[in-house]
Design a protein around this motif. Structure first.
Motif: not given
Length: 446
Positions: A142-149
């Motif tokens: 989730g932490a990674a996807l918050m920025t990537i997405e």
């Protein structure tokens, strides 16, 4: 949406993007701080505190076993929170993971020692470690996807690496707090109550992280995909994941092994090897990892920036290949027992090895899965591979014992795992092309 942000087609910019990055970074920082203080404590002080009746080497192995057991709860957490992250959203899921991780870490600092409550001390430690691992299982994806997405497609490598830099900050804070406590307190004070301070400090990070995350918006990719989730009945994300990406998920799993194993061998086991096997002061490896993590704060986003230009897959291949070559020389450099060379070996190993892979890992893996299963896909690949990574200090300590105190079996273990990851990343290229062809990924492909 304000003028400072572009349309959802091209990702957030300006202040909205900075707020997203801060929210992801704050939660990831708590995760990695908690992770590293447990690993550091397991290597340095858990054996005499919770396993005092064991022989020294056996006590260290038992302490590392408590470190590793948390990784068995992480896949369960990854599946549970990955499910809700793909179904109801990234933001609310990450708030719950933050609460679970922060609370369990604080409570670890409150556990009485073996001398106070006997066998209940390691049992409570084990239970809280399992709870911590459960929460950590849902944090990474989730932490990674918050920025990537939410990032512009052409800069997702860079923005995806920013929360990853929290690992280096967390490592620096964890080793720094432990080093400061050992400097300011007598050995008796540190073993009596001083070791609890690093765990109690996680409460401060929890409060700050919650405040930031509560004021962070949902990701753009999930918002675009939300109408489809609301208008049709979809199967469980884990079922869809294995139906649509049966080969991809196992390649991502194998690709991640090198980063997980090399990180724990260089950091958690490396500190113990230098301080207990080479009989040097604990300050030497702690200082070495502090310097390495300080460099990592800069090198992580630099690798993310580079990956937007040459591709995440290529950066990952270079780093996995480095781990294959560096596995044995790393221990040769440690065996010089020279403080400067030990620090240099940790800086090189940590930054060109796990940090370089870690910087581009979420963006590379996110490009393999569609939005509707991406949280679950990242969590599965990351958390199931973490089992071997979490057990690496335990495996390394056992291999060191089998090698009569010589580290070459440990180096060969790290070399073999890194070679497996290199092959898996090499094969990912065809998978990415297939994913792009079928149009199931919104992320920029490596």
């Amino acid at each position: 949406m304000s003028d400072s942000a572009s349309s959802t087609q091209h990702g957030l910019r300006g202040k909205p993007m900075r707020r997203v990055v801060m929210g992801s970074f704050a939660g990831a920082l708590l995760e990695w701080y908690d992770f590293f203080i447990f690993g550091t404590a397991a290597g340095l002080i858990f054996a005499p505190l919770f396993f005092p009746e064991s022989a020294p080497n056996t006590g260290i192995i038992a302490a590392f076993a408590t470190f590793g057991v948390g990784f068995f709860a992480r896949p369960l957490g990854g599946m549970v929170f990955g499910h809700f992250g793909d179904k109801i959203g990234r933001k609310v899921t990450l708030i719950w993971t933050l609460i679970i991780v922060g609370t369990s870490t604080f409570l670890i600092g409150c556990i009485p020692s073996w001398h106070s409550i006997g066998i209940w001390a390691p049992i409570i430690l084990m239970v809280l470690r399992l709870i911590q691992g459960f929460g950590l299982g849902g944090e990474y994806g989730g932490a990674a996807l918050m920025t990537i997405e939410s990032a512009p497609p052409t800069r997702r490598g860079f923005f995806g690496s920013l929360p990853q830099a929290a690992a280096s900050v967390g490592l620096m804070l964890a080793t720094g707090v432990f080093a400061l406590c050992t400097h300011l307190l007598t050995p008796e004070q540190f073993m009596s109550w001083g070791w609890r301070i690093p765990f109690w400090l996680s409460a401060v990070m929890l409060i700050v992280g919650l405040f930031i995350r509560l004021h962070t918006d949902e990701t753009l990719d999930f918002q675009r995909n939300r109408p489809q989730l609301d208008t049709k009945k979809t199967p469980l994300p884990i079922v869809t994941l294995f139906r649509e990406h049966p080969r991809t998920i196992w390649l991502a799993f194998g690709a991640r092994l090198a980063e997980s194993v090399s990180s724990n061998v260089i950091n958690a086991f490396g500190i113990v090897y230098v301080s207990t096997q080479l009989m040097l002061s604990r300050d030497v490896p702690l200082t070495g990892m502090m310097v390495a993590s300080a460099v990592g704060i800069v090198s992580c986003p630099l690798m993310g920036w580079l990956s937007d230009r040459i591709g995440q897959r290529r950066v990952y291949l270079i780093s996995a290949g480095f781990c294959v070559i560096y596995a044995l020389p790393f221990f040769m450099l440690l065996n010089t027992q020279d403080a400067f060379i030990i620090t240099l070996s940790m800086v090189l190993g940590y930054n060109l090895g796990p940090t370089m892979m870690f910087a581009v890992q979420p963006t590379l893996f996110a490009s393999l899965f569609g939005t509707h299963v991406r949280y679950t896909g990242l969590s599965f690949a990351y958390q199931f591979s973490s089992i071997l990574g979490g057990m690496s200090p335990f495996i390394a300590a056992t291999l060191l014992l089998l090698g009569n105190g010589k580290p070459w079996l440990v180096g060969m273990f790290m070399m073999l795992v890194s070679l497996i990851s290199f092959v898996c990343v090499w094969k990912i290229n065809a998978t990415v092309k297939q994913v792009r062809k079928h149009g199931v990924s919104e992320c920029v492909s490596p």
